[in-house]
Motif scaffolding. Structure first.
Motif, short mmCIF file in Angstrom:
data_model
loop_
_atom_site.label_atom_id
_atom_site.label_comp_id
_atom_site.label_asym_id
_atom_site.label_seq_id
_atom_site.Cartn_x
_atom_site.Cartn_y
_atom_site.Cartn_z
N ARG A 137 0.84 -1.21 0.00
CA ARG A 137 0.00 0.00 0.00
C ARG A 137 0.87 1.25 0.00
N LEU A 138 1.86 1.25 0.87
CA LEU A 138 2.70 2.44 1.01
C LEU A 138 3.49 2.72 -0.26
N ILE A 139 4.08 1.68 -0.86
CA ILE A 139 4.90 1.91 -2.04
C ILE A 139 4.04 2.32 -3.24
N CYS A 140 2.82 1.78 -3.33
CA CYS A 140 1.95 2.16 -4.45
C CYS A 140 1.42 3.58 -4.28
N THR A 141 1.24 4.01 -3.05
CA THR A 141 0.84 5.40 -2.81
C THR A 141 1.97 6.34 -3.21
N CYS A 142 3.19 5.98 -2.80
CA CYS A 142 4.34 6.81 -3.15
C CYS A 142 4.60 6.84 -4.65
N CYS A 143 4.20 5.79 -5.36
CA CYS A 143 4.44 5.69 -6.80
C CYS A 143 3.20 6.03 -7.62
N HIS A 144 2.33 6.84 -7.08
CA HIS A 144 1.12 7.23 -7.81
C HIS A 144 1.50 8.06 -9.04
N PRO A 145 0.83 7.85 -10.18
CA PRO A 145 1.19 8.57 -11.40
C PRO A 145 1.02 10.07 -11.33
N ALA A 146 0.32 10.57 -10.32
CA ALA A 146 0.19 12.02 -10.17
C ALA A 146 1.51 12.67 -9.79
N LEU A 147 2.44 11.88 -9.29
CA LEU A 147 3.76 12.39 -8.90
C LEU A 147 4.75 12.19 -10.04
N SER A 148 5.76 13.05 -10.08
CA SER A 148 6.82 12.89 -11.07
C SER A 148 7.62 11.64 -10.74
#
Length: 408
Positions: A107-118
């Motif tokens: 969950r944490l890594i997928c949140t950090c890797c959300h496509p909204a972020l560069s």
């Protein structure tokens, strides 16, 4: 006691933070609570002893602190953007932490890797939050200043909150768009552990094992993805050499001097099988890097290494994924395949590359080829330059040994 807390930080940080975010739905607040939990551990473990399950103890303390703060701030927080619309807050039992670790971590890594972020923010934020690296360590991994990285991480956190990015594992249909960013994170996590950016030890086994676990998890989710397969192969083939990379005193051992009987042959066999599968598709960067690692893994000794094949693979890789570090590695392979003069010429062509200006392996490689060509005065000066750049004690000691050998 400080050593026990430091060990718990290295091993359990991601587990504790991931579980705490489920309560706070706020990354900054979760970090604050987890840091407080570690501070309490430093004070209380000395009196009470180290708990049998440090992760569960830390998670309980962090989440209790979070619940207390949330009760106090409930009115104010109604106006703040949170990670999800709703979240379950469940009790943390002493034996529940280990069972929840894989899902919470993903969950944490997928949140950090959300496509909204560069892409850069995704990797930086994951290294900071999932791996618990300091901002300085993350900055060193990116070859940027600490202030630049601190600003990047802060902006990423604010964007997650403002965009109300959900704290959950994406549905299977959503996973492909996250794959590239997640693989970059896992790879950089592994490389950070493979050769620690700083400190006394060459290898941070906790990070390499965490990265390999994440790669296996992704391979289970996306078994047909050649990039995922290639990354898992790369990590296994690289980590197979870990037992021989240091001597009994923790000193660094060069590839040419490693006792290959200590290499993990099971990992090498598994990695080679995976890379063959990955190469049946259009080869990506991870599959090509894994193929290079496989050449080393199959060589019975250093002299038998097929450097021409390694060079050929780098020629393909640099076309697919041009980067200064790949160019540097290719220059080294060129020197091994065609002689030190050719390698040195290739390195000189990279002398003005900004990203390599503070990269320890650039002067270390130059010094190696200069020494091989008998240009000892230049080699000594260049080794001294590399020593100044080395932040890892084991690497620094290794370079100092090389310098003393030339001086002798």
């Amino acid at each position: 006691m400080a050593a026990a807390v430091a060990d718990a930080h290295r091993r359990e940080w991601a587990f504790v933070l991931a579980a705490t975010v489920r309560v706070t739905r706020d990354l900054d607040l979760a970090e604050e609570c987890v840091q407080d939990a570690y501070a309490q551990a430093l004070a209380r473990w000395g009196e009470q002893g180290v708990p049998t399950k440090p992760a569960a103890w830390l998670t309980t303390v962090a989440r209790n602190r979070a619940l207390d703060l949330l009760r106090r701030q409930s009115t104010m927080r109604r106006a703040l953007p949170l990670l999800v619309e709703s979240a379950e807050v469940d009790d943390v039992a002493e034996n529940s932490a280990a069972e929840s670790i894989p899902d919470d971590r993903l969950r944490l890594i997928c949140t950090c890797c959300h496509p909204a972020l560069s892409p850069e923010a995704q990797v930086a934020l994951t290294l900071r939050l999932v791996c618990g690296l300091t901002t300085a360590e993350v900055a060193r991994a990116f070859l940027v200043s600490e202030s630049t990285m601190a600003a990047r991480i802060t902006r990423a956190k604010k964007k997650i909150a403002a965009a109300r990015i959900p704290y959950r594992v994406p549905a299977p249909a959503e996973l492909p768009e996250r794959v590239d960013a997640v693989l970059t994170v896992v790879h950089l996590l592994f490389t950070t552990g493979h050769t620690a950016p700083s400190g006394a030890e060459l290898i941070r086994r906790d990070l390499t094992e965490r990265a390999t676990d994440l790669a296996r998890m992704l391979h289970l989710l996306l078994p047909e993805n050649p990039d995922v397969t290639g990354l898992l192969a790369l990590l296994l083939l690289t980590d197979a050499r870990r037992p021989a990379r240091t001597d009994d005193d923790g000193g660094m051992v060069a590839l040419r001097d490693q006792d290959r009987s200590r290499w993990d042959r099971a990992k090498i066999a598994e990695g080679i099988a995976l890379v063959r599968t990955a190469l049946t598709h259009r080869p990506g960067r991870y599959a090509l890097e894994a193929a290079i690692a496989a050449v080393h893994g199959e060589a019975p000794n250093f002299a038998a290494t097929d450097w021409r094949e390694v060079l050929g693979l780098y020629d393909v890789l640099i076309q697919l994924w041009p980067s200064p570090v790949v160019a540097l590695n290719r220059a080294v392979a060129l020197g091994m395949a065609r002689g030190p003069s050719a390698g040195l010429d290739a390195l000189e062509a990279l002398a003005t590359e900004p990203q390599l200006s503070g990269y320890v392996y650039m002067p270390a490689a130059r010094a190696h080829f200069l020494a091989a060509l008998g240009r000892t005065a230049e080699a000594r000066t260049t080794y001294a330059e590399a020593i100044e750049l080395a932040a890892n004690n084991a690497e620094r000691d290794f370079l100092m040994t090389r310098l003393s050998e030339i001086s002798d």
